[in-house]
Write an enzyme that holds these catalytic residues in place. Structure first.
Site, short mmCIF file in Angstrom:
data_model
loop_
_atom_site.label_atom_id
_atom_site.label_comp_id
_atom_site.label_asym_id
_atom_site.label_seq_id
_atom_site.Cartn_x
_atom_site.Cartn_y
_atom_site.Cartn_z
NE ARG A 122 -3.01 0.01 3.14
CZ ARG A 122 -4.97 -0.12 2.61
NH1 ARG A 122 -5.62 0.61 1.99
NH2 ARG A 122 -4.97 -0.61 3.42
CG ASN A 150 -1.43 -7.33 -3.81
OD1 ASN A 150 -0.67 -7.46 -3.78
ND2 ASN A 150 -1.88 -5.84 -2.98
CG HIS A 174 -0.46 -11.64 8.81
ND1 HIS A 174 -0.39 -11.51 8.87
CD2 HIS A 174 -0.07 -10.44 7.54
CE1 HIS A 174 0.86 -11.04 9.52
NE2 HIS A 174 1.50 -10.60 7.88
CG ASP A 208 1.05 -13.08 12.43
OD1 ASP A 208 0.70 -11.84 12.72
OD2 ASP A 208 0.51 -13.48 11.42
CG ASN A 215 0.45 -8.68 4.20
OD1 ASN A 215 0.22 -9.47 4.34
ND2 ASN A 215 1.76 -7.72 5.25
P1 NAD Z 1 9.67 -6.12 -0.89
O1 NAD Z 1 9.22 -4.63 -1.37
O2 NAD Z 1 11.40 -5.47 -0.11
O3 NAD Z 1 9.61 -6.50 -1.81
C1 NAD Z 1 8.79 -7.68 -3.16
C2 NAD Z 1 9.83 -7.01 -4.29
O4 NAD Z 1 8.14 -8.01 -4.93
C3 NAD Z 1 10.18 -6.77 -4.89
O5 NAD Z 1 11.55 -7.01 -5.78
C4 NAD Z 1 8.88 -6.60 -6.05
O6 NAD Z 1 9.86 -6.25 -7.50
C5 NAD Z 1 8.78 -8.24 -6.36
N1 NAD Z 1 7.33 -8.68 -7.35
C6 NAD Z 1 6.50 -7.48 -6.73
N2 NAD Z 1 5.26 -7.46 -8.00
C7 NAD Z 1 5.79 -8.70 -8.54
C8 NAD Z 1 5.06 -10.19 -9.42
N3 NAD Z 1 4.17 -9.53 -9.86
N4 NAD Z 1 6.52 -11.11 -9.29
C9 NAD Z 1 6.80 -11.19 -8.99
N5 NAD Z 1 8.24 -10.12 -7.81
C10 NAD Z 1 7.07 -8.90 -7.64
O7 NAD Z 1 8.47 -6.15 -0.04
P2 NAD Z 1 9.10 -7.41 1.62
O8 NAD Z 1 9.81 -6.97 2.01
O9 NAD Z 1 9.71 -8.51 0.72
O10 NAD Z 1 7.80 -7.76 2.05
C11 NAD Z 1 7.33 -9.37 0.28
C12 NAD Z 1 5.74 -8.94 1.61
O11 NAD Z 1 5.49 -9.82 2.14
C13 NAD Z 1 4.87 -7.53 1.41
O12 NAD Z 1 3.64 -7.44 1.15
C14 NAD Z 1 4.99 -7.85 2.90
O13 NAD Z 1 3.81 -7.08 3.71
C15 NAD Z 1 4.75 -9.00 3.09
N6 NAD Z 1 4.42 -9.35 4.62
C16 NAD Z 1 3.77 -10.31 4.88
C17 NAD Z 1 4.20 -11.20 6.08
C18 NAD Z 1 3.47 -12.16 7.05
O14 NAD Z 1 4.12 -12.59 7.84
N7 NAD Z 1 2.24 -12.27 5.57
C19 NAD Z 1 5.12 -10.38 6.70
C20 NAD Z 1 6.34 -9.75 6.37
C21 NAD Z 1 5.97 -8.84 5.80
C1 LMR Z 2 4.51 -8.13 9.40
O1 LMR Z 2 3.28 -8.77 10.18
O2 LMR Z 2 4.97 -7.60 10.02
C2 LMR Z 2 3.58 -7.71 7.96
O3 LMR Z 2 2.48 -8.56 7.29
C3 LMR Z 2 3.36 -6.27 8.46
C4 LMR Z 2 3.94 -5.89 6.74
O4 LMR Z 2 2.55 -4.45 6.98
O5 LMR Z 2 4.12 -6.25 6.25
#
Ligand code: NAD
Ligand code: LMR
Length: 329
Positions: A93, A106, A188, A160, A132
């Site tokens: 976002r 997404n 989540h 979590d 996310n």
């Molecule tokens: P980041 O921005 O560092 O990396 C994301 C990568 O995804 C980038 O390199 C981007 O180029 C790539 N990307 C975007 N669109 C794409 C596509 N269509 N195909 C392939 N690659 C693509 O982000 P991050 O810190 O690595 O986090 C990634 C995701 O994980 C975020 O959505 C974040 O919110 C989520 N997250 C989830 C949890 C959980 O517990 N579920 C925890 C932490 C982060």
């Molecule tokens: C987390 O739980 O650390 C992430 O999902 C937070 C985020 O919005 O990327």
């Protein structure tokens, strides 16, 4: 005998979670110290070069279990023959973005990825969505993969779960290994419900061991539920190494099984258990045997827990309805 490598696809491979994840997969921590892996890295075209840099570093580690690395910006190529798919890349976002815009963006990622998994994945494919909003992104991908059993699409609440273990261990002055049967229910997101009422600490009920309802309500639950935001505030970036660690835990336990007398939290398509509408990808307590997970049944849910589970599930229903209205599923 040499084993056939397991194909592991990581999307968003050049991102910060990707950087924390890939080396651990290649070293054997995802599937086991005797399981060779072939990595497929999927990135958007602008980030392919960065992914190539990470691949150079992976080469430089000379991991005995790493049998090869492919890098692509094409989802069909990335998921061809995939056994384990880690969907990490997502559209974050950004300022001024409405919730509908985020879901739409997404949808543009997870719909084609679901279709590509449907077209080419191996029969035993297991999918974990990390990007996310993880639960709803998993639902979008799953809905576009009708030939893959729905239950193979899961979303990550293990971070979590691990956060809750650490908070409780600190409160009680015990080791995380003394705690069993903790559950994250729901989404989540900040509505998730970390449940101590069925957890045990050295065999004693965890809520009773805590014996502090105020801490449970005003400290424990919000600390766990809002930890992601607290990390972003402190680091200036969202959790990465801990998220990668949780992804490793999730897949490792799904493939290798959960420990006797314990369970883990996974967001999986609901079969209607605990009043969660069928099909919603919601977090449950699960055990895994022979590579198949099962929802732990028969837990008594009191009014306090019921209200919190219902609130988080209501949010998931809203997200599902929103992506439906946008024509994404
Ligand atoms: P980041 O921005 O560092 O990396 C994301 C990568 O995804 C980038 O390199 C981007 O180029 C790539 N990307 C975007 N669109 C794409 C596509 N269509 N195909 C392939 N690659 C693509 O982000 P991050 O810190 O690595 O986090 C990634 C995701 O994980 C975020 O959505 C974040 O919110 C989520 N997250 C989830 C949890 C959980 O517990 N579920 C925890 C932490 C982060
Ligand atoms: C987390 O739980 O650390 C992430 O999902 C937070 C985020 O919005 O990327």
């Amino acid at each position: 005998m040499t084993r056939t490598p397991v194909n592991v696809t990581v999307t968003g491979a050049a991102g910060q979670i990707g950087y924390a994840l890939l080396f651990r997969i290649a070293s054997g921590q995802l599937l086991g110290a005797d399981v060779p892996v072939r990595l497929r890295l999927l990135e958007i075209p602008q980030a392919v070069k960065a992914a190539e840099g990470t691949a150079m570093e992976l080469d430089d580690c000379a991991f005995p279990l790493l049998s090869g690395i492919d890098i692509t910006d094409d989802a069909k190529t990335a998921f061809d023959g995939v056994n384990v798919a880690l969907l990490v890349g997502a559209r974050p976002r950004t300022k001024g973005m409405e919730r509908g815009d985020l879901l739409q963006a997404n949808g543009g990622i997870f719909k084609p990825q679901g279709e590509a998994i449907n077209a080419g994945a191996a029969d035993d494919v297991r999918v974990l969505v990390v990007g996310n909003p993880a639960n709803t992104n998993a639902l979008i991908a799953q809905q576009h993969a009708p030939d893959v059993p729905a239950g193979r699409f899961t979303a990550m609440t293990r971070l979590d779960h691990n956060r809750a273990l650490s908070q409780l261990a600190k409160k009680l002055g015990v080791s995380v290994t003394d705690i069993k049967k903790l559950t994250i229910w729901g989404n989540h997101s900040a509505t998730q419900y970390p449940d101590l009422f069925h957890a045990e600490v050295n065999g004693q009920n965890a809520a009773q061991a805590v014996n502090d309802q105020k801490w449970l309500e005003d400290d424990f639950i919000p600390t766990v539920a809002k930890r992601g935001a607290a990390i972003i505030e402190a680091r200036g970036a969202s959790s990465a190494a801990s998220a990668a660690n949780a992804a490793i835990d999730h897949i490792h336990d799904w493939v290798n099984g959960t420990a006797e007398g314990d369970w883990v939290s996974m967001a999986i398509p609901s079969d209607g258990s605990y009043g969660v509408p069928e099909g919603i990808i919601s977090s449950f307590p699960v055990t895994v045997t022979d590579g198949e997970y099962e929802i732990v049944q028969g837990l008594e849910i009191d009014e306090f827990s019921r209200a919190r589970i219902d609130a988080s599930v209501a949010e998931l229903v809203e997200e599902r309805d929103a992506v439906k209205a946008l024509g994404l599923i």
